[in-house]
Design a protein around this motif. Structure first.
Motif, PDB file in Angstrom:
ATOM      1  N   UNK A   1       0.832  -1.204   0.000  1.00 30.25           N
ATOM      2  CA  UNK A   1       0.000   0.000   0.000  1.00 30.25           C
ATOM      3  C   UNK A   1       0.866   1.252   0.000  1.00 30.25           C
ATOM      4  N   UNK A   2       0.326   2.349  -0.539  1.00 32.00           N
ATOM      5  CA  UNK A   2       1.133   3.577  -0.548  1.00 32.00           C
ATOM      6  C   UNK A   2       1.429   4.057   0.867  1.00 32.00           C
ATOM      7  N   UNK A   3       2.513   4.788   0.990  1.00 32.50           N
ATOM      8  CA  UNK A   3       2.918   5.271   2.317  1.00 32.50           C
ATOM      9  C   UNK A   3       1.895   6.236   2.867  1.00 32.50           C
ATOM     10  N   UNK A   4       1.469   6.046   4.143  1.00 34.21           N
ATOM     11  CA  UNK A   4       0.663   7.115   4.751  1.00 34.21           C
ATOM     12  C   UNK A   4       1.557   8.345   4.907  1.00 34.21           C
ATOM     13  N   UNK A   5       0.939   9.536   4.970  1.00 30.75           N
ATOM     14  CA  UNK A   5       1.793  10.728   5.045  1.00 30.75           C
ATOM     15  C   UNK A   5       2.730  10.673   6.242  1.00 30.75           C
ATOM     16  N   UNK A   6       3.957  10.998   6.028  1.00 36.17           N
ATOM     17  CA  UNK A   6       4.949  11.046   7.115  1.00 36.17           C
ATOM     18  C   UNK A   6       5.338  12.503   7.337  1.00 36.17           C
TER      19      UNK A   6
END
Ligand SMILES: Cc1cc2nc3c(=O)[nH]c(=O)nc-3n(C[C@H](O)[C@H](O)[C@H](O)COP(=O)(O)O)c2cc1C
Length: 188
Positions: free
Chosen positions: A175-180
């Motif tokens: 899955x795409x990275x959650x915002x960091x």
């Protein structure tokens, strides 16, 4: 970027898995990576409980889901919203029907500092092998169940970290990275 840095960037918490077991030799490689974590005074105060048998996984799930639902009822609204999105995609909202769950059982003076590094090493090793993982704090709620407690056998003075679930990710992509957040750094 070298392969280690790329692997760190590529790791994601995975919650959708293929119904496919992980070979024991592969799990041993992952656990060995965990076992190579640093530890205070090299105390290595940990052991691993690997749950892969379907009937035991079912017991964990059956014990975990009611506890999870109890937790959800009083969770902050933001958490409830985030969970609603995840729960709409899965049958098992605690262990996500993952092939394997590894409980890292810590003991000794530095367990709170050492064992999360064991967990992270395992998650990074898994990613490098194309295996998805996720730290499942909710999985600890299942330990309130007497039958599960009996299976996992936590002794006095021991603390459970994780469990970390592992499985082959359902889609090819992670899955795409959650915002960091940008790192907060003080240079002195
Ligand atoms: C201590 C800890 C507990 C966590 N517990 C859960 C959990 O119970 N269920 C879950 O779905 N994800 C859990 N996670 C995964 C986090 O939600 C995830 O790491 C975070 O959203 C960031 O996403 P990333 O891992 O893909 O970078 C946990 C992560 C950590 C570090």
């Amino acid at each position: 970027m070298n392969d280690v840095l790329k692997n760190i960037q590529a790791r994601r918490s995975v919650r959708l898995f293929e119904n496919e077991p992980i070979h024991r030799a592969t799990l041993e490689v992952i656990i060995d990576a965990g076992n190579n974590a640093p530890s205070g005074m090299n105390t290595q105060g940990w052991r691993f409980v690997v749950v892969e048998t379907p009937s035991v996984r079912e017991k964990l799930t059956a014990a975990g889901i009611p506890k999870y639902k109890e937790w959800l009822e009083t969770a902050p609204k933001q958490a409830q919203e985030a969970r609603a999105l995840i729960d709409s995609k899965v049958i098992d909202p605690v262990f996500y029907s993952a092939a394997t769950a590894v409980f890292v059982v810590g003991h000794g003076m530095a367990k709170d500092m050492d064992c999360p590094m064991v967990c992270q090493n395992m998650m990074l090793a898994a990613r490098s092998l194309g295996i998805g993982s996720c730290w499942i704090y909710m999985g600890q709620l299942a330990l309130a169940d007497d039958e599960v407690k009996n299976i996992i056998q936590i002794k006095d003075g021991e603390t459970v970290y994780g469990p970390i679930i592992f499985g082959y990710p359902k889609d090819e992509a992670f899955p795409p990275a959650p915002p960091k957040n940008k790192p907060v750094i003080q240079w002195i």
